[in-house]
Design an enzyme around this catalytic site. Structure first.
Site, PDB file in Angstrom:
ATOM      1  N   HIS A   1     -16.383  -3.955   5.496  1.00 19.15           N
ATOM      2  CA  HIS A   1     -15.521  -3.784   4.328  1.00 19.15           C
ATOM      3  C   HIS A   1     -15.574  -4.976   3.376  1.00 19.15           C
ATOM      4  CE1 HIS A   1     -13.953  -0.243   6.363  1.00 19.15           C
ATOM      5  NE2 HIS A   1     -13.858  -0.988   7.443  1.00 19.15           N
TER       6      HIS A   1
ATOM      7  N   ARG B   1      -5.976  -8.578  -9.800  1.00 19.45           N
ATOM      8  CA  ARG B   1      -6.560  -9.897 -10.072  1.00 19.45           C
ATOM      9  C   ARG B   1      -7.947  -9.690 -10.668  1.00 19.45           C
ATOM     10  NH1 ARG B   1     -10.309  -9.691  -6.086  1.00 19.45           N
ATOM     11  NH2 ARG B   1      -9.709  -8.734  -4.103  1.00 19.45           N
TER      12      ARG B   1
ATOM     13  N   GLU C   1      -4.039   6.221   7.821  1.00 19.16           N
ATOM     14  CA  GLU C   1      -4.455   7.325   6.960  1.00 19.16           C
ATOM     15  C   GLU C   1      -5.740   7.948   7.480  1.00 19.16           C
ATOM     16  OE1 GLU C   1      -4.895   5.552   3.091  1.00 19.16           O
ATOM     17  OE2 GLU C   1      -7.012   5.110   3.401  1.00 19.16           O
TER      18      GLU C   1
ATOM     19  N   LYS D   1       0.811  -1.224   0.000  1.00 16.89           N
ATOM     20  CA  LYS D   1       0.000   0.000   0.000  1.00 16.89           C
ATOM     21  C   LYS D   1       0.843   1.271   0.000  1.00 16.89           C
ATOM     22  CE  LYS D   1      -4.393  -1.627   1.880  1.00 16.89           C
ATOM     23  NZ  LYS D   1      -4.151  -3.055   1.654  1.00 16.89           N
TER      24      LYS D   1
END
Length: 493
Positions: A231, A287, A197, A116
């Site tokens: 999520h 993917r 973040e 990330k």
């Protein structure tokens, strides 16, 4: 063209890849674990090899077993599907070392997208990003959180799928969350690197489907993925009802620019958070996605076919000018979970009858008599509906959900029925908080209650009061028969 492909996955995605292999006259082989000895994907391939084990770390995550299986079965390429080793750069490197074609992006692209911090750094050259930093210690996390401002979100640098992710609103919460997040990341991904973040509260989640070869990068439009729980996506649709024509052009152009910076090839997805008319880069999924069928429905493009073409060095067989999106498509992920608590269930499927008809697609490995193993994801079917416009597609999906028959185990079909009847969804005005505020659409005609009852091998007591309009409250008695009261005849069949 490849002579034989090993599908290094299980269930519905293995069946999906095998279908395209047959279309291309490519022989498809597969692997299966001890727990998957009765899985339908075995019957959909010309050869199948038991690699032992049941839990993923003993089977589908064992690179050595997969490579050995490919060699034993005489395969020259490997399709990883989604999940498991599909985004593992070490596995892609190993395939290359063993002269096996990895049907996915180049190793270096996987190294960037799977980190990330690196992905964010590359994407920030061409796209907006939210404030964030890698943190190694609790004190670093607290310092950066104070700089960014609460709320913040902790993420695993080398992970995904919501694992290791924590939303925190204060330094006290951060202290409690940091260690548990690191530990979960280590268990799930073999790395405890953490990233923090700024947390955007209740944004929309929109992603762009990309196809790329050595000479060109094209997009197949966007997908709206905002209906999630913890999520994990539950419902997806395309096109997104949130975007104007100008916004759509901007987000797709930005996604292409990001993939160019990464040096990406093959199929992949660029994910964004969208709020107040602005979008921010989130991550790259290197993917094929679970939700790829809705893009295939509106574009007519077989994404797996393009994956194979690119991996074998033939390049894309389509260009951007060939992409003519039409109509609307919605996908509902049907999980073997309690439709209210979302607790996963195992068990034997007594009856499985999928809806059929024009513009209806069901991707599944389920069948009557199949026993669902406890070791894997709870996804059991993907119901995809296509229509000329969004309203017609919603109606088709509602009817399809109501005609879907899965008994012996619980499923999330009742949740989807309520979602499709929720005013926010119908109007296209929703975000990632959708599930937190959903209510049952019907307590009068018993459709929701009947849906739940038809799916659960338990006696259920339904309670209504004048003070509230509950979906249902249940008391479970573990019995094999159903106690049916006040339900519509179509659900009691």
């Amino acid at each position: 063209m490849s002579k034989k492909v090993l599908i290094a996955n299980r269930g519905e995605i293995a069946i999906r890849v095998a279908r395209t292999c047959r279309k291309l006259n490519v022989k498809a082989s597969c692997i299966y674990s001890d727990a998957d000895k009765d899985s339908l994907h075995i019957k959909c391939c010309e050869q199948a090899l038991n690699i032992g084990g049941s839990i993923p770390s003993e089977s589908y995550l064992r690179s050595d077993k997969i490579i050995n299986a490919a060699k034993k079965l005489g395969c020259d390429s490997i399709h990883p599907g989604y999940g498991f080793l599909s985004e593992n750069p070490k596995f892609a490197d190993l395939c290359k070392d063993e002269d096996l074609i990895f049907i996915g992006p180049p190793c270096e692209a996987l190294h960037i997208s799977g980190d990330k911090v690196r992905a964010r750094k590359v994407a920030s050259k061409v796209a907006p990003v939210v404030d964030g930093y890698e943190v190694s210690q609790e004190s670093d996390a607290i310092k950066q959180a104070e700089r960014i401002g609460y709320p913040v979100i902790l993420k695993a640098v080398e992970g995904g799928g919501g694992r290791g992710l924590r939303i925190v609103k204060s330094s006290e919460e951060l202290k409690k969350a940091f260690i548990s997040s690191k530990n979960e990341a280590m268990i799930s991904f073999g790395s405890d690197r953490m990233y923090i973040e700024r947390y955007l509260e209740n944004p929309r989640h929109i992603e762009v489907q990309i196809l790329a070869d050595k000479s060109s990068i094209i997009h197949l439009g966007e997908r709206e993925c905002s209906i999630q729980r913890r999520h994990q996506k539950l419902i997806e649709e395309t096109p997104s009802p949130a975007l104007t024509k100008e916004m759509r052009s901007k987000i797709t152009e930005t996604a292409i620019a990001i993939m160019k910076e990464i040096g990406y090839e093959n199929a992949g997805t660029v994910e964004f958070l969208f709020k107040d008319g602005k979008f921010y880069f989130m991550e790259v999924n290197a993917r094929i996605q679970v939700e790829h069928p809705i893009t295939e429905m509106v574009t007519g493009v077989d994404i797996v076919e393009q994956q194979i073409h690119v991996a074998l060095g033939n390049g894309l067989s389509i260009k951007q000018r060939d992409i003519k999106s039409r109509g609307h498509a919605i996908e509902c992920r049907i999980n073997a979970e309690h439709p209210i608590s979302f607790i996963p269930f195992q068990g034997t499927v007594k009856k499985f009858i999928a809806p059929e008809g024009d513009g209806i697609r069901v991707d599944t490995a389920l069948y009557s008599g199949y026993s669902i193993p406890i070791f894997y994801d709870s996804l059991i079917a993907k119901l995809i509906c296509f229509g000329k416009d969004r309203n017609k597609t919603i109606e088709k999906m509602k009817h399809s959900l109501m005609s879907f028959r899965i008994s012996g185990i619980p499923s999330t079909i009742p949740f989807h029925i309520s979602s499709l009847n929720d005013r926010r969804f119908v109007d296209g005005i929703y975000d990632t908080s959708f599930v937190n505020e959903i209510r049952p659409f019907s307590s009068k005609d018993g459709e929701i209650a009947a849906a739940i009852l038809s799916l659960l091998p338990k006696r259920i007591e339904f309670i209504r009061s004048k003070e509230e309009d509950p979906w249902m409250r249940s008391r479970f008695d573990w019995i094999d028969s159903f106690d049916i009261h006040h339900i519509s005849s179509r659900w009691s069949q």
